[in-house]
Design an enzyme around this catalytic site. Sequence first.
Site, PDB file in Angstrom:
ATOM      1  CG  HIS A 173       3.588   3.927   8.482  1.00  0.00           C
ATOM      2  ND1 HIS A 173       3.450   4.712   7.441  1.00  0.00           N
ATOM      3  CD2 HIS A 173       3.050   2.647   7.976  1.00  0.00           C
ATOM      4  CE1 HIS A 173       3.128   4.030   6.455  1.00  0.00           C
ATOM      5  NE2 HIS A 173       2.678   2.633   6.800  1.00  0.00           N
ATOM      6  NE  ARG A 218      -1.473  -2.407   2.568  1.00  0.00           N
ATOM      7  CZ  ARG A 218      -1.657  -3.534   2.230  1.00  0.00           C
ATOM      8  NH1 ARG A 218      -2.647  -3.865   1.538  1.00  0.00           N
ATOM      9  NH2 ARG A 218      -0.692  -4.442   2.516  1.00  0.00           N
ATOM     10  NE  ARG A 264       6.971   0.546   4.861  1.00  0.00           N
ATOM     11  CZ  ARG A 264       5.864  -0.011   4.787  1.00  0.00           C
ATOM     12  NH1 ARG A 264       5.775  -1.355   4.573  1.00  0.00           N
ATOM     13  NH2 ARG A 264       4.885   0.620   5.017  1.00  0.00           N
TER      14      ARG A 264
HETATM   15  N1   CP Z   1      -0.080  -0.034   5.958  1.00  0.00           N
HETATM   16  C1   CP Z   1       0.895  -0.399   5.232  1.00  0.00           C
HETATM   17  O1   CP Z   1       2.014   0.282   5.762  1.00  0.00           O
HETATM   18  O2   CP Z   1       0.819  -1.412   4.275  1.00  0.00           O
HETATM   19  P1   CP Z   1       2.156  -1.779   3.430  1.00  0.00           P
HETATM   20  O3   CP Z   1       3.166  -2.283   4.471  1.00  0.00           O
HETATM   21  O4   CP Z   1       1.617  -2.457   2.526  1.00  0.00           O
HETATM   22  O5   CP Z   1       2.820  -0.609   2.936  1.00  0.00           O
END
Ligand code: CP
Length: 479
Positions: A162, A83, A134
């Site tokens: 986050h 996402r 990330r």
């Molecule tokens: N919600 C979220 O951070 O999803 P992903 O790890 O897929 O980026």
Amino acid sequence: MSQVSPIERPIEPDDRADGEAEKGADDQIAPAIRHLVSIDDISVAEINALFLAADRFAAEPRAFADTCPGFISASLFYEPSTRTRLSFESAMLRLGGGVLTAAEMTSSSVVKGESLADTIRVVGGGYADVIVLRHPSEGSARLAALYSPVPVINAGDGSLEHPTQTLCDLYNLHVERGRIEGLDVVLAGDLKYSRTVHSFAYALARFGANIVCVPQHGLELPEYVVERLYEDFKVEPIRADARRLGALAANSDAVYLTPQKPHQLSLFTDARGWEVQRVDAVYMTRPQTERHSGAELSDTSYLRLEKRAMAAESLRDAIVMHPLPRRDEISAEVDADPRSIYFKQAARGVPIRMAILAWLLGRMELGDVDGGGRDPIKGSHEVPVGPNPCPNPSCVSRTETRHVDARFRVLKHDPLRAACAYCTRELQFEVIGCSSSGIYHAPDAGAVRLILPEHLVFLESVEDAEGLGFRAAATAAGS
Ligand code: CP
């Protein structure tokens, strides 16, 4: 003397004040770079302005391709993502910009030993206009922001924060509920390691929402998060009577976190705790098994939101949210329930990230709003001698051995309290040394108040102090 390019050295904390403009190479006044490392980096007024922009982007997602033409975002993902990475890339493409993706950093020069600081200097030094990062180490985005000449967006740093997921979550509450202040929001599941929960809890507290914690046993909200909620937002934990939450809270010790309101607390007389009534939203999280120690690995008895649990009276009007990915903590039978919004929630990640990118790239004004937040690097001090006092093994000051100076920030002088400037974890110490005098003291000694912050040395024991050559205060006085 010629101006030093920001990519030749980390930008020193005292180089500029919050929000102050900086001079570019052509001596034009350029606006200071804004980064989004923590949810604290953005004011409530700015968040509300982002929501208005996101509403416009959501209404006509294909109508804004002239917003960022010629701009490039770089996705540097040292951990998996679906996402966050794809919604950022979709957002950039919808704004008319381009994207560079390093989604699998094991195929990058990291495997040759390149440091995070060097990678950021290279990517930000001409390849991209904004970096979406990330990384598994806590404080990594803070470190990246020190070295980056372009905005850094924290897309998740270890268990710490986050912030763009939080903006997405807040935006969903804004769309679904029309407000955030005064809402009762249940945070359920792994509250210990979920960075989305930590950022969301800080933001909910700042907006004046109430939080009902329904943790998986053993995965309660960490003490440092609870302490910060109290110290920064005067949010107090109260034991909660969560019987009305039904099956969801049957095996959990629920806690109610609410801004201190004397009239509320005086009503709190029942020994069972604050009775949870109707809630506005349930925010479910998966077990963050990738960060669990051996003892926490089993998720066979993990909390589960099923049709039966959704029948609880207190959940009648509650929306069900989840940052995703989910495993089994929300059963598939709940997907068809009109209260389940988790797929809409993920879709709204695109318009809110369009707003974040357009803002940080200077392509959209947020209006006359107060900006900036508390940057833990600002006003921090380099550890003058001895080992890194940060107690957090996942802190970037421990995991990145090059181009990172251990730094701390004094939280309080009397009694002395300090925190790591990267991961913000509070330091633990038994002895304080002064790097100028070479003398060590007990932390509560009056002399400690006279030590300049840049001379403070935080030590675990007298043995550590003497091993570094410090002398005891009394010995020094007698010699
Ligand atoms: N919600 C979220 O951070 O999803 P992903 O790890 O897929 O980026």
